[in-house]
Design a protein around this motif. Structure first.
Motif, PDB file in Angstrom:
ATOM      1  N   TRP A   1       0.815  -1.217   0.000  1.00 16.31           N
ATOM      2  CA  TRP A   1       0.000   0.000   0.000  1.00 16.31           C
ATOM      3  C   TRP A   1       0.847   1.266   0.000  1.00 16.31           C
ATOM      4  CZ3 TRP A   1      -0.783  -4.193   3.266  1.00 16.31           C
ATOM      5  CH2 TRP A   1      -1.853  -5.011   2.909  1.00 16.31           C
TER       6      TRP A   1
ATOM      7  N   THR B   1      -9.027 -12.975  12.989  1.00 17.69           N
ATOM      8  CA  THR B   1      -9.034 -11.623  13.559  1.00 17.69           C
ATOM      9  C   THR B   1      -8.761 -11.626  15.057  1.00 17.69           C
ATOM     10  OG1 THR B   1     -11.445 -11.811  13.745  1.00 17.69           O
ATOM     11  CG2 THR B   1     -10.563 -10.655  11.808  1.00 17.69           C
TER      12      THR B   1
ATOM     13  N   SER C   1      -2.026 -13.251   6.129  1.00 16.43           N
ATOM     14  CA  SER C   1      -2.221 -12.358   4.987  1.00 16.43           C
ATOM     15  C   SER C   1      -2.454 -10.964   5.551  1.00 16.43           C
ATOM     16  CB  SER C   1      -3.439 -12.795   4.151  1.00 16.43           C
ATOM     17  OG  SER C   1      -3.136 -13.911   3.360  1.00 16.43           O
TER      18      SER C   1
ATOM     19  N   PHE D   1      -3.302  -6.928   5.962  1.00 17.08           N
ATOM     20  CA  PHE D   1      -4.217  -5.935   5.419  1.00 17.08           C
ATOM     21  C   PHE D   1      -3.657  -4.561   5.743  1.00 17.08           C
ATOM     22  CE2 PHE D   1      -6.825  -9.708   5.945  1.00 17.08           C
ATOM     23  CZ  PHE D   1      -7.492  -9.753   4.731  1.00 17.08           C
ATOM     24  N   GLN D   2      -4.123  -3.576   5.028  1.00 18.12           N
ATOM     25  CA  GLN D   2      -3.585  -2.224   5.213  1.00 18.12           C
ATOM     26  C   GLN D   2      -3.799  -1.748   6.649  1.00 18.12           C
ATOM     27  OE1 GLN D   2      -5.134   0.633   2.457  1.00 18.12           O
ATOM     28  NE2 GLN D   2      -3.426   2.050   2.746  1.00 18.12           N
TER      29      GLN D   2
ATOM     30  N   SER E   1      -2.957  -3.006   9.362  1.00 18.13           N
ATOM     31  CA  SER E   1      -3.407  -4.057  10.281  1.00 18.13           C
ATOM     32  C   SER E   1      -2.355  -4.343  11.338  1.00 18.13           C
ATOM     33  CB  SER E   1      -3.719  -5.343   9.514  1.00 18.13           C
ATOM     34  OG  SER E   1      -2.547  -5.831   8.882  1.00 18.13           O
TER      35      SER E   1
ATOM     36  N   GLU F   1       4.387 -12.135   6.909  1.00 20.69           N
ATOM     37  CA  GLU F   1       3.293 -11.402   6.270  1.00 20.69           C
ATOM     38  C   GLU F   1       3.291 -11.719   4.775  1.00 20.69           C
ATOM     39  OE1 GLU F   1       2.063  -7.558   8.121  1.00 20.69           O
ATOM     40  OE2 GLU F   1       4.199  -7.421   8.610  1.00 20.69           O
TER      41      GLU F   1
ATOM     42  N   ALA G   1       2.017 -11.183   1.603  1.00 19.52           N
ATOM     43  CA  ALA G   1       1.211 -10.226   0.837  1.00 19.52           C
ATOM     44  C   ALA G   1       1.095 -10.631  -0.629  1.00 19.52           C
ATOM     45  CB  ALA G   1       1.843  -8.841   0.955  1.00 19.52           C
TER      46      ALA G   1
ATOM     47  N   MET H   1      -1.647  -9.362  -3.146  1.00 15.61           N
ATOM     48  CA  MET H   1      -1.635  -7.996  -3.648  1.00 15.61           C
ATOM     49  C   MET H   1      -0.815  -7.838  -4.935  1.00 15.61           C
ATOM     50  SD  MET H   1      -3.562  -6.024  -1.867  1.00 15.61           S
ATOM     51  CE  MET H   1      -2.950  -4.372  -2.240  1.00 15.61           C
TER      52      MET H   1
ATOM     53  N   GLY I   1      -5.958  -4.774  -5.153  1.00 22.14           N
ATOM     54  CA  GLY I   1      -6.827  -5.705  -4.450  1.00 22.14           C
ATOM     55  C   GLY I   1      -8.230  -5.686  -5.042  1.00 22.14           C
TER      56      GLY I   1
END
Length: 360
Positions: A44, A129, A147, A149-150, A152, A166, A168, A171, A261
């Motif tokens: 990101w 989560t 995985s 997330f932005q 996160s 991580e 990614a 993406m 994404g």
């Protein structure tokens, strides 16, 4: 296990080689005499490093004066996996026995994972989560694969002092770029050669299929997926799915959406753009096959799309076929299905692996 090293300067003296990454934009690999450095970029924010992993032979002493990063002793063992995709990649590397826990086992369709869960060899770690940290400690977890997330965070798991990989890969814009992440995962298990072989074979098949449709001038328009809650998540224009649609010879109607994404859109926005699309591809997860009547019952306005009226919807039941488990390492499988949908004349004898025409 040591998770992090203190900050420090490290000379490039002693570097053996930098691996050539052909498609992936998200990571780099550099080999040194006594460790391997894998740098994962923030998908990101390309100016930022998400993680630096320092892979060290677990049978040797951790070198002193390492650069700042997360030390991972390889080959890894006693790992917890958050997603079915990464569990399936590990299974294809024939290292499922290293998995001692998974999150959200209801989504784990890989047979060896399900068998391990049933036999009690693999523990249920709860939701991704909010995983069961106490159970991770109890089973002796040494590594977690997630995985990201932005923006996160991983909550209490970060306090365990064990490496968090991580992944990614999702993406990546290029399907082969996502596959190339298998080389990184292979290194974790000491399976570099196997992972490289899988990648090279997949690349060869993928490029041959892409060449098959390269000269096709007719490109049917396509939309994909369906509403989830209040939003319709469509693949963004720089996503690997958008690339797959293009490589399979289609005109993806949301190719101009920025990002790698998915993008949440209002139903009305998708209808306005895609009402006259030639084809509509969608995925679902349920025991029985979805029909046009089921789709209409789920949300009546779906019937306004030309693809619905003309019966040109192709669907994939991910609860029945190993879609998510296979295509991250084998996008050629999915590409072949998509070519069959968009240009069936090119594959007259092909039996699709994932998609089928939706029935009444």
């Amino acid at each position: 296990m040591v998770a992090c090293t203190p900050s420090g300067k490290h000379s490039l003296v002693g570097e053996i080689s930098s691996d050539t990454i052909h498609y992936a934009q998200g990571f780099t690999i550099r080999h040194f005499d006594d460790y391997i450095s894998v740098e994962v970029r923030d998908p990101w924010d390309s100016t930022r490093l998400l993680q630096r992993y320092l892979l060290v032979d677990r049978n040797k002493t951790v070198p002193e004066n390492l650069p700042k990063g997360t030390v991972v002793q390889i080959p890894v063992r006693n790992i917890v996996v958050y997603t079915s995709v990464h569990a399936a990649i590990i299974d294809q590397l024939q290292e499922t026995d290293k998995i001692i826990g998974v999150c959200e086992p209801r989504y784990m369709d890989t047979p060896s994972i399900r068998e391990g869960l049933k036999a009690g060899r693999i523990a249920d770690m709860g939701e991704a989560t909010s995983p069961n940290v106490e159970k991770m400690i109890d089973v002796g977890a040494e590594l977690v694969i997630v995985s990201p997330f932005q923006n996160s965070s991983y909550g209490p798991v970060e306090k365990l002092g064990i490496p968090i990989i991580e992944g990614a890969d999702y993406m990546e814009s290029s399907p082969l770029g996502r596959t190339e992440w298998g080389r990184f995962y292979g290194m974790l298990f000491g399976k570099e050669r196997m992972a490289d072989s899988i990648f090279r074979d997949t690349e060869e098949r993928y490029l041959a299929l892409k060449e098959l449709v390269a000269k096709e001038t007719h490109r049917p328009t396509v939309i994909s997926e369906k509403k989830f809650g209040s939003s319709w998540f469509v693949p963004s224009g720089e996503s690997y799915m958008a690339t797959l649609y293009n490589d399979a010879g289609a005109d993806y109607l949301f190719k101009d959406l920025s990002g790698a994404g998915s993008t949440p859109l209002a139903f009305e926005t998708v209808l306005d753009k895609g009402i006259h699309a030639d084809l509509w591809l969608l995925k679902y997860n349920q025991e029985k096959e979805m029909t046009y009547n089921d789709l209409r019952t789920e949300y009546t306005p779906y019937e306004n799309f030309d693809a619905f009226k003309n019966r040109r919807i192709y669907s994939c039941n991910t609860g029945v076929v190993p879609y998510y488990e296979e295509f991250p390492l084998h996008p050629d499988y999915l590409l072949k299905d998509l070519i069959w949908v968009f240009h069936p004349e090119l594959l007259p004898d092909y039996t699709p692996r994932y998609y089928k025409k939706m029935t009444e």
